[in-house]
Design a protein around this motif. Sequence first.
Motif, short mmCIF file in Angstrom:
data_model
loop_
_atom_site.label_atom_id
_atom_site.label_comp_id
_atom_site.label_asym_id
_atom_site.label_seq_id
_atom_site.Cartn_x
_atom_site.Cartn_y
_atom_site.Cartn_z
N MET A 1 0.84 -1.18 0.00
CA MET A 1 0.00 0.00 0.00
C MET A 1 0.89 1.25 0.00
O MET A 1 1.80 1.37 0.81
N GLU A 2 0.62 2.17 -0.90
CA GLU A 2 1.41 3.39 -1.00
C GLU A 2 1.02 4.36 0.11
O GLU A 2 -0.13 4.42 0.51
N LYS A 3 2.02 5.14 0.55
CA LYS A 3 1.74 6.17 1.56
C LYS A 3 0.94 7.28 0.90
O LYS A 3 1.24 7.70 -0.20
N ARG A 4 -0.06 7.77 1.60
CA ARG A 4 -0.88 8.86 1.08
C ARG A 4 -0.51 10.18 1.71
O ARG A 4 -0.94 11.23 1.24
N THR A 5 0.27 10.13 2.81
CA THR A 5 0.74 11.36 3.45
C THR A 5 2.22 11.23 3.76
O THR A 5 2.74 10.13 3.88
N TYR A 6 2.88 12.36 3.86
CA TYR A 6 4.27 12.42 4.29
C TYR A 6 4.34 13.20 5.59
O TYR A 6 3.64 14.19 5.76
N GLY A 7 5.22 12.77 6.48
CA GLY A 7 5.52 13.50 7.69
C GLY A 7 6.79 14.32 7.48
O GLY A 7 7.38 14.34 6.39
N ALA A 8 7.24 14.96 8.53
CA ALA A 8 8.41 15.84 8.45
C ALA A 8 9.67 15.08 8.04
O ALA A 8 10.50 15.60 7.29
N GLU A 9 9.82 13.85 8.52
CA GLU A 9 11.02 13.07 8.17
C GLU A 9 11.10 12.83 6.67
O GLU A 9 12.15 13.00 6.06
N GLU A 10 9.98 12.42 6.06
CA GLU A 10 9.97 12.15 4.62
C GLU A 10 10.20 13.42 3.82
O GLU A 10 10.95 13.43 2.85
N VAL A 11 9.54 14.52 4.23
CA VAL A 11 9.71 15.79 3.52
C VAL A 11 11.15 16.26 3.62
O VAL A 11 11.76 16.67 2.63
N TYR A 21 12.65 22.82 9.09
CA TYR A 21 12.22 23.48 7.86
C TYR A 21 11.13 22.66 7.17
O TYR A 21 10.20 23.23 6.59
N ALA A 22 11.22 21.35 7.26
CA ALA A 22 10.20 20.49 6.67
C ALA A 22 8.83 20.78 7.29
O ALA A 22 7.81 20.80 6.58
N TYR A 23 8.79 21.04 8.60
CA TYR A 23 7.52 21.40 9.24
C TYR A 23 6.98 22.70 8.68
O TYR A 23 5.77 22.85 8.49
N LYS A 24 7.84 23.66 8.37
CA LYS A 24 7.39 24.92 7.77
C LYS A 24 6.80 24.67 6.39
O LYS A 24 5.78 25.26 6.03
N VAL A 25 7.43 23.80 5.63
CA VAL A 25 6.92 23.45 4.30
C VAL A 25 5.55 22.79 4.43
O VAL A 25 4.61 23.15 3.71
N ILE A 26 5.43 21.85 5.36
CA ILE A 26 4.16 21.16 5.57
C ILE A 26 3.07 22.15 5.95
O ILE A 26 1.95 22.10 5.42
N ARG A 27 3.38 23.08 6.86
CA ARG A 27 2.40 24.09 7.26
C ARG A 27 1.92 24.91 6.06
O ARG A 27 0.73 25.15 5.88
N ARG A 28 2.88 25.34 5.24
CA ARG A 28 2.53 26.15 4.07
C ARG A 28 1.65 25.37 3.09
O ARG A 28 0.63 25.88 2.61
N LEU A 29 2.01 24.14 2.79
CA LEU A 29 1.22 23.33 1.88
C LEU A 29 -0.17 23.07 2.45
O LEU A 29 -1.17 23.12 1.72
N ASN A 30 -0.25 22.80 3.76
CA ASN A 30 -1.55 22.57 4.38
C ASN A 30 -2.42 23.82 4.37
O ASN A 30 -3.64 23.74 4.20
N GLU A 31 -1.82 25.01 4.50
CA GLU A 31 -2.58 26.25 4.38
C GLU A 31 -3.17 26.38 2.98
O GLU A 31 -4.33 26.78 2.83
N GLU A 32 -2.39 26.04 1.97
CA GLU A 32 -2.89 26.08 0.59
C GLU A 32 -4.06 25.12 0.43
O GLU A 32 -5.08 25.46 -0.18
N LEU A 33 -3.92 23.91 0.96
CA LEU A 33 -4.98 22.91 0.86
C LEU A 33 -6.24 23.36 1.59
O LEU A 33 -7.36 23.18 1.10
N GLU A 34 -6.08 23.97 2.76
CA GLU A 34 -7.23 24.44 3.53
C GLU A 34 -7.96 25.55 2.79
O GLU A 34 -9.20 25.58 2.77
#
Length: 68
Positions: A1-11, A21-34
Amino acid sequence: MEKRTYGAEEVARQLGVSRAYAYKVIRRLNEELERAGKITIPGKVSAAYFDERFFGDATPGRGGADVG
């Protein structure tokens, strides 16, 4: 089964950046999605959306092959 989400380690690994910095990227992408009306999970980002935004395709699980 393929991963559907990435956490900070993967990013961080795929982009070659720190976990902080990966957490900052995740926050920004999640803001776009929201803003687009999508539901997000703090600390995780859609693998398809991440791959599309950074690599130009929506194929999850690329593993950062083009990053170097």
